[in-house]
Design a protein around this motif. Structure first.
Motif, PDB file in Angstrom:
ATOM      1  N   SER A 404      31.895 -11.364  -0.978  1.00 19.58           N
ATOM      2  CA  SER A 404      32.677 -11.382   0.266  1.00 19.58           C
ATOM      3  C   SER A 404      31.998 -12.151   1.396  1.00 19.58           C
ATOM      4  O   SER A 404      32.521 -12.192   2.504  1.00 19.58           O
ATOM      5  N   HIS A 405      30.834 -12.747   1.117  1.00 19.14           N
ATOM      6  CA  HIS A 405      30.112 -13.478   2.154  1.00 19.14           C
ATOM      7  C   HIS A 405      29.687 -14.849   1.626  1.00 19.14           C
ATOM      8  O   HIS A 405      29.331 -14.997   0.460  1.00 19.14           O
ATOM      9  N   SER A 406      29.709 -15.834   2.506  1.00 18.95           N
ATOM     10  CA  SER A 406      29.245 -17.171   2.158  1.00 18.95           C
ATOM     11  C   SER A 406      27.723 -17.183   2.120  1.00 18.95           C
ATOM     12  O   SER A 406      27.061 -16.238   2.566  1.00 18.95           O
ATOM     13  N   GLU A 408      25.815 -18.996   3.891  1.00 23.02           N
ATOM     14  CA  GLU A 408      25.357 -18.990   5.286  1.00 23.02           C
ATOM     15  C   GLU A 408      25.371 -17.573   5.862  1.00 23.02           C
ATOM     16  O   GLU A 408      24.446 -17.178   6.588  1.00 23.02           O
ATOM     17  N   GLU A 409      26.410 -16.820   5.553  1.00 27.95           N
ATOM     18  CA  GLU A 409      26.514 -15.448   6.057  1.00 27.95           C
ATOM     19  C   GLU A 409      25.441 -14.556   5.440  1.00 27.95           C
ATOM     20  O   GLU A 409      24.878 -13.691   6.122  1.00 27.95           O
ATOM     21  N   ILE A 410      25.169 -14.749   4.147  1.00 20.53           N
ATOM     22  CA  ILE A 410      24.113 -13.965   3.492  1.00 20.53           C
ATOM     23  C   ILE A 410      22.763 -14.306   4.099  1.00 20.53           C
ATOM     24  O   ILE A 410      21.934 -13.421   4.349  1.00 20.53           O
ATOM     25  N   CYS A 411      22.539 -15.587   4.355  1.00 23.28           N
ATOM     26  CA  CYS A 411      21.286 -16.035   4.977  1.00 23.28           C
ATOM     27  C   CYS A 411      21.093 -15.348   6.322  1.00 23.28           C
ATOM     28  O   CYS A 411      19.996 -14.876   6.650  1.00 23.28           O
ATOM     29  N   HIS A 412      22.159 -15.283   7.101  1.00 24.79           N
ATOM     30  CA  HIS A 412      22.089 -14.608   8.403  1.00 24.79           C
ATOM     31  C   HIS A 412      21.790 -13.120   8.229  1.00 24.79           C
ATOM     32  O   HIS A 412      20.977 -12.542   8.967  1.00 24.79           O
ATOM     33  N   TYR A 413      22.419 -12.502   7.225  1.00 22.15           N
ATOM     34  CA  TYR A 413      22.227 -11.065   7.005  1.00 22.15           C
ATOM     35  C   TYR A 413      20.800 -10.729   6.604  1.00 22.15           C
ATOM     36  O   TYR A 413      20.217  -9.752   7.092  1.00 22.15           O
ATOM     37  N   GLU A 415      18.260 -12.465   7.283  1.00 26.32           N
ATOM     38  CA  GLU A 415      17.394 -12.924   8.378  1.00 26.32           C
ATOM     39  C   GLU A 415      16.390 -13.985   7.928  1.00 26.32           C
ATOM     40  O   GLU A 415      15.263 -14.071   8.430  1.00 26.32           O
TER      41      GLU A 415
END
Length: 462
Positions: A404-406, A408-413, A415
């Motif tokens: 459910s996450h790209s 980029e979104e996983i990278c942000h999560y 950190e």
């Protein structure tokens, strides 16, 4: 009930129980909840099994009571369901009209619930919740006369992953499902045939690897003679060897599916470096499954390899702890950074996979707290987007962060400063074969066998 386990068997050896004990010891990484050994002397089957690691389940007095020349053993790891039920510990041993039988099973049947309901309608009574017990009932209830015919009749009804060792009072039988999901290797020890989930078990006892049991093959040994048969209807099955065995589960010193796990994982790392380069000072693995791909990444990129995360080897594998709370505690206890190697450094950290993302985030934070200037996460497999129904403990689709996450979104999560995965194509090429040889469903959702909706619902419930 899904299980991911290790099996070992040996025929015609006076020290059958002891060699099986050693084989299970080598396969401990495949299951840490319970262990068992069953032995036959040609007249009766004796067995011992219990919860715990191999070293705690078996003592000298246990092994001395297991007298016989043929043995099968099992390490168990339940991924859902009643892991605390003693009735689910294997090998399963039963007495029936034809004598006694012991069965050790690695894998997961996708039609187990349907078969169980049909058997219960016919009057079968189950002691445990394991799908392995379904196989036992199918064999026993078959109308065929000869045991081999009963076995073939039962196998013809199964769908899913199963590498099986079946022992009767006088026979040892090794079976691999038509799709070849799980590894099953055949070897020889001083004239005694041996079978194991991985070849590392052969190395420990000094056995010689001969070949893999082929997908859809039944290898029967009786009266010192070995014969090979085919599972009925197995000819048209699509070869679907679990590629995640190379990514995580198998020991790097093993040979499975005809390939060295070490070499495959190293090639994962090399390709990862070519596909996801980044300027950095050191390459750091998340031990233990990240070590070999990190070596490949380091060699391909020319960036120095450092063991800047030290693992406490007295802690079990966090991936196969049944409860989330235990996983969270395990991450803190399991890994410790070396600040002297990390302070002010741009770090590439290599791990085998990201499942929920919580562990990766803790690792990134740990590295930063130890002084890392930058943390670049690299994963030696593609994003895990789909659950496995063939025996690996992946959560439901909703719990898999990549579903459910790209990136980029996983990278942000987590950190991290950057995040890169090995491509599906690169992983398949590194594993040594086309996609037609492997099951990659956890990465692309391409399930080689249709998964019944009841199994999907049951997995979500568990």
């Amino acid at each position: 009930m899904k299980e991911y386990c290790g099996v070992f068997g040996i025929y015609n050896n006076p020290n059958a129980a002891y060699y099986t004990y050693l084989g299970l010891y080598a396969l401990q990484h495949r299951g840490q909840e319970s262990a068992g050994i069953a032995v036959t002397d040609g007249n009766r089957i004796a067995y011992h099994r219990d919860f715990g690691l191999v070293s705690s389940v078996f003592k000298d007095e246990n092994l001395k009571r297991l007298t016989g020349h043929v043995a099968v053993g099992h390490n168990r790891y339940s991924t859902s369901g009643a892991s605390d039920s003693p009735d689910n510990i294997q090998p399963i041993v039963v007495s029936f009209k034809n004598g006694q039988m012991a069965i050790a099973h690695n894998g997961n049947l996708v039609n187990a619930l349907k078969l169980r309901e049909e058997l219960e309608e016919e009057g079968s009574i189950f002691r445990g919740t394991s799908d392995s017990e379904v196989i036992v009932h199918l064999i026993v209830k078959s109308k065929k006369k000869k045991f081999l015919d009963k076995l073939m009749d039962a196998l013809g009804k199964l769908k899913g992953a199963y590498s099986l060792l079946v022992m009767t009072n006088k026979k040892l039988i090794a079976i691999r499902d038509p799709w070849g999901f799980r590894p099953l290797c055949m070897g020889e020890l001083d004239g005694s045939p041996v079978f194991a989930s991985e070849t590392c078990a052969f190395d420990l006892i000094g056995a010689k690897y001969i070949r893999d049991v082929e997908p859809g093959e039944i290898v029967l040994i009786e009266n010192g003679q070995m014969r090979s048969y085919r599972i009925p209807g197995s000819e048209g099955a699509r070869k679907s060897q679990c590629i995640f065995e190379f990514v995580y589960f198998a020991r790097p010193d093993s040979k499975i599916f005809g390939r060295s796990v070490y070499e495959v994982r190293k090639e994962f790392g090399r390709r990862l470096a070519r596909e996801n380069p980044v300027e950095a000072d050191i390459v750091v693995p998340v031990p233990d499954s990240g070590v070999v791909p990190a070596l490949g990444y380091s060699q391909e990129s020319g960036i120095p390899f450092e063991l800047a995360l030290i693992r406490n080897h007295y802690v079990g594998r966090t991936f196969i702890k049944p409860q989330q709370k235990m996983r969270d505690i395990g991450v803190k206890v399991k890994l410790n950074p070396v600040p002297e190697l990390l302070k002010g450094k741009r770090v590439i950290v290599i791990d085998d996979s990201i499942v929920r993302g919580t562990t990766s985030r803790k690792i990134v934070r740990m590295l930063r707290e130890a002084g890392a200037k930058e943390v670049h996460m690299r994963i030696s497999s593609p994003p895990t987007k789909w659950p496995c129904y063939f025996g690996i403990d992946t959560p439901t689709k909703e719990q898999l962060i990549a579903s459910s996450h790209s990136v980029e979104e996983i990278c942000h999560y987590i950190e991290a400063d950057s995040l890169g995965y090995l491509s599906l194509e690169g992983m398949i090429e590194a594993a040594g074969g086309g996609k037609e040889n492997f099951c990659t469903a956890c990465f692309d959702g391409d399930y080689p066998i249709e998964v019944p909706e009841t199994i999907i619902k049951q997995a979500k419930k568990d």
